[in-house]
Write an enzyme that holds these catalytic residues in place. Structure first.
Site: not given
Length: 433
Positions: A261, A264, A329-330, A363, A422
């Site tokens: 990660q 990235h 996230e992961h 991934d 109504h």
């Protein structure tokens, strides 16, 4: 390897952890104004504005949008150009992703109550979806599969793909992935102008119902600004991984999982939590040894120094308190009996169970979607899936008896709100005794 060391027993642990994990999209007013101007211009001038911005930002020399369009035969040709190994890998990944998402499809349902009134839910797919695939620094064929296949499984009528191609460079794997994933229309435009084109439509790019897929700060801001005109999946932040390890996994495995990660970009976040202090030391030494073997060493070192961390927990229960506080996230659970421990997880985009399940498999080819909530948004959101491309309509069909019974209830409530029309609308359906 420079990185932050934390101990959950320290008095300032919470403060330091919050500072480390804090992230905002840095909504720079200047960025917001630039994006707003681009959105207005594309909405007004259509194709001409898209071509102008693409030529400027991506160093293209297009005369019309046709010069930025990739037709289906070109996608098929790219697929044919792949080596057997590449094609087989791409098709194997696509098959697994498709199979997983087939199981997410929601079906319409209905029932009748005692009065014969029909109640239910009708599920339909979006007419048209736009998928944004990042480009420039790297090629992401996996992102094509993860964004397009759920839309295809959901039954979306048309999938429109946009992806920048700086200097006109197109990656065959990306084009081939689009062919495999059923993309029919592909425009090599990116940035805020691509989001604007998908949201408002131009002479060549059709307006879509929803835009999905990550991008840079301009793409994120553009998605934020067009939300309401169209749907969006999420505002994505930098990639994150949190690994919980009991100290018994090969430290090389853990080091490389963190690097997967960190490589990235410089803002990515990689965190290891363990109750074993000696193991944390070993992993740190291993990272230092392995970093020089990687092409993106500089990015990894910056990421680990600025946003990475090794956290010493009191025990595994304490480690999972950290997990739920971060809401990653992961999340890798590198330990024995990971399935049992996973039940302690309340917030995570994706959970990878056991020592033999690195995040990298998710991934590319495991099956579940890799478009995941970041920046602690896993507290309230979920991975991209088929359900993002389906919508639900409520069904109500009253029998005469049902309308009469419900009318009495509605009349009381409507008059309590002083909404006389109504009430009278409901009362007209009440059967006279």
């Amino acid at each position: 390897m420079k990185t932050t060391r934390l101990d959950t027993r320290d008095s300032d642990f919470t403060e330091r952890l919050n500072a480390l994990t804090a992230w905002s999209e840095e909504r720079d007013e200047e960025v917001g104004e630039r994006v707003r101007a681009i959105l207005r211009d594309v909405a007004k001038r259509g194709d001409a504005a898209v071509v102008e911005y693409t030529n400027r930002f991506d160093r293209r020399d297009a005369a019309t949008l046709a010069d930025l369009t990739v037709e289906r035969p070109e996608l098929e040709a790219a697929l044919a150009r792949l080596s057997d190994e590449q094609r087989q890998a791409l098709e194997a990944a696509a098959a697994r992703v498709r199979d997983y998402h087939e199981r997410q499809k929601q079906e319409s349902w209905s029932y009748r109550d005692a009065d014969g009134t029909l109640l239910g839910q009708q599920v339909t797919a979006l007419d048209r979806a736009g998928i944004y695939v990042p480009g420039g620094k790297a090629a992401y064929p996996s992102s094509v599969l993860m964004n397009a296949l759920p839309a295809h499984v959901a039954g979306v009528g048309e999938i429109v793909m946009v992806s920048p191609a700086p200097d006109g460079e197109l990656d065959d794997m990306v084009l081939a992935a689009a062919a495999v994933a059923g993309v029919e229309r592909f425009f090599t435009v990116g940035g805020a102008q691509a989001v604007a084109a998908l949201a408002f439509g131009t002479e060549s790019i059709p307006a879509v119902d929803k835009i999905v897929g990550p991008g840079n700060i301009y793409v994120a801001e553009a998605k934020r600004q067009v939300f309401g005109k169209v749907g969006i999946d999420m505002i994505a932040g930098p990639s994150e991984i949190l690994v919980v390890c009991d100290g018994h996994t090969d430290p090389e495995w853990i080091a490389m999982d963190l690097f997967s990660q960190a490589e990235h970009d410089e803002e990515a976040q990689a965190i290891l939590v363990s109750p074993d202090a000696a193991f944390l030391d070993t992993v740190l030494e291993t990272m230092e040894r392995l970093a020089p073997t990687l092409e993106r060493e500089a990015i990894i070192r910056t990421s680990m120094a600025n946003r990475g961390a090794l956290i010493l927990a009191r025990d595994l229960d304490d480690a999972f308190e950290v997990v739920n506080r971060i809401s990653p996230e992961h999340l890798e659970l590198s330990m024995d009996d990971a399935g049992r421990w996973a039940k302690k997880v309340r917030h995570a985009g994706a959970i990878f169970l056991g020592r033999h399940t690195p995040e990298a498999l998710g991934d590319y080819c495991a099956g579940p979607n890799h478009v995941l909530p970041t920046s602690a948004t896993a507290r309230f959101s979920s991975p991209l899936g088929v359900y993002d491309f389906q919508k639900r309509s409520s069904l109500i069909g009253c029998s005469p008896e049902g309308a009469s019974a419900l009318g009495r209830v509605a009349s009381v409530l409507a008059r309590g709100e002083r909404l006389t029309a109504h009430a009278r609308s409901a009362e007209l359906r009440i059967k006279k005794d």
